[in-house]
Design a protein around this motif. Sequence first.
Motif, short mmCIF file in Angstrom:
data_model
loop_
_atom_site.label_atom_id
_atom_site.label_comp_id
_atom_site.label_asym_id
_atom_site.label_seq_id
_atom_site.Cartn_x
_atom_site.Cartn_y
_atom_site.Cartn_z
N CYS A 2 17.31 -19.74 -17.03
CA CYS A 2 16.99 -21.09 -17.49
C CYS A 2 16.70 -21.10 -18.99
CB CYS A 2 15.82 -21.67 -16.71
SG CYS A 2 14.25 -20.84 -16.99
N ARG A 28 25.93 -24.11 -17.24
CA ARG A 28 25.11 -25.13 -16.57
C ARG A 28 25.94 -25.86 -15.51
NH1 ARG A 28 21.76 -30.21 -19.16
NH2 ARG A 28 20.48 -30.59 -17.32
N GLU A 29 27.16 -26.19 -15.86
CA GLU A 29 28.04 -26.88 -14.90
C GLU A 29 28.30 -26.03 -13.67
OE1 GLU A 29 31.46 -27.73 -17.32
OE2 GLU A 29 30.46 -29.40 -18.37
N GLU A 30 28.40 -24.72 -13.86
CA GLU A 30 28.67 -23.82 -12.74
C GLU A 30 27.41 -23.46 -11.96
OE1 GLU A 30 30.74 -20.53 -14.52
OE2 GLU A 30 32.52 -21.76 -14.96
N GLY A 31 26.26 -23.89 -12.45
CA GLY A 31 25.02 -23.75 -11.69
C GLY A 31 24.24 -22.46 -11.88
N TRP A 32 24.66 -21.59 -12.80
CA TRP A 32 23.88 -20.36 -12.98
C TRP A 32 22.94 -20.44 -14.17
CZ3 TRP A 32 24.52 -17.17 -17.21
CH2 TRP A 32 25.72 -17.25 -17.91
N SER A 34 20.08 -23.30 -15.76
CA SER A 34 19.44 -24.60 -15.59
C SER A 34 18.56 -24.89 -16.81
CB SER A 34 18.60 -24.63 -14.31
OG SER A 34 17.62 -23.61 -14.33
#
Length: 137
Positions: A2, A28-32, A34
């Motif tokens: 993060c 961020r778009e791929e979720g790893w 935040s």
Amino acid sequence: MCIPPAVWREVVEEGGNRPGTGEVRRAREEGWLSVVEPGNTALVHLLEQDLHPGEAESIALAVELKPDILLLDETEARRIAGLYDLPVTGIIGLLLQAKAEGQVVSMREEMDRLRGEGGFWIHDALYRRILTVTGEE
């Protein structure tokens, strides 16, 4: 992994076409990756007396989350993080780890790219020491 909002703003929203901007957005778009707001705003404001907003928020967030490592390159930010016993590394430390893992072929090329494309300041003595340590000099 993060980052605080001030780092997101600096790197992505204000980053323009600087190297790494697209990669951070994609992470961020791929979720790893935040974006997490530090809860202790009083600490953020205190730290902002000596640090930039991104560094202040990063340290405050690290105090709350106790990460394995905090990425900071500025000397004063690293000093203050040390007061909170936070484990710190910088971009050179990350590159050295990547080199040890075989993900970086040439520290010279990476550091030259940081200096040239990224506008990243690396002291000449550190530059030479890294090349010696990695056997590239």
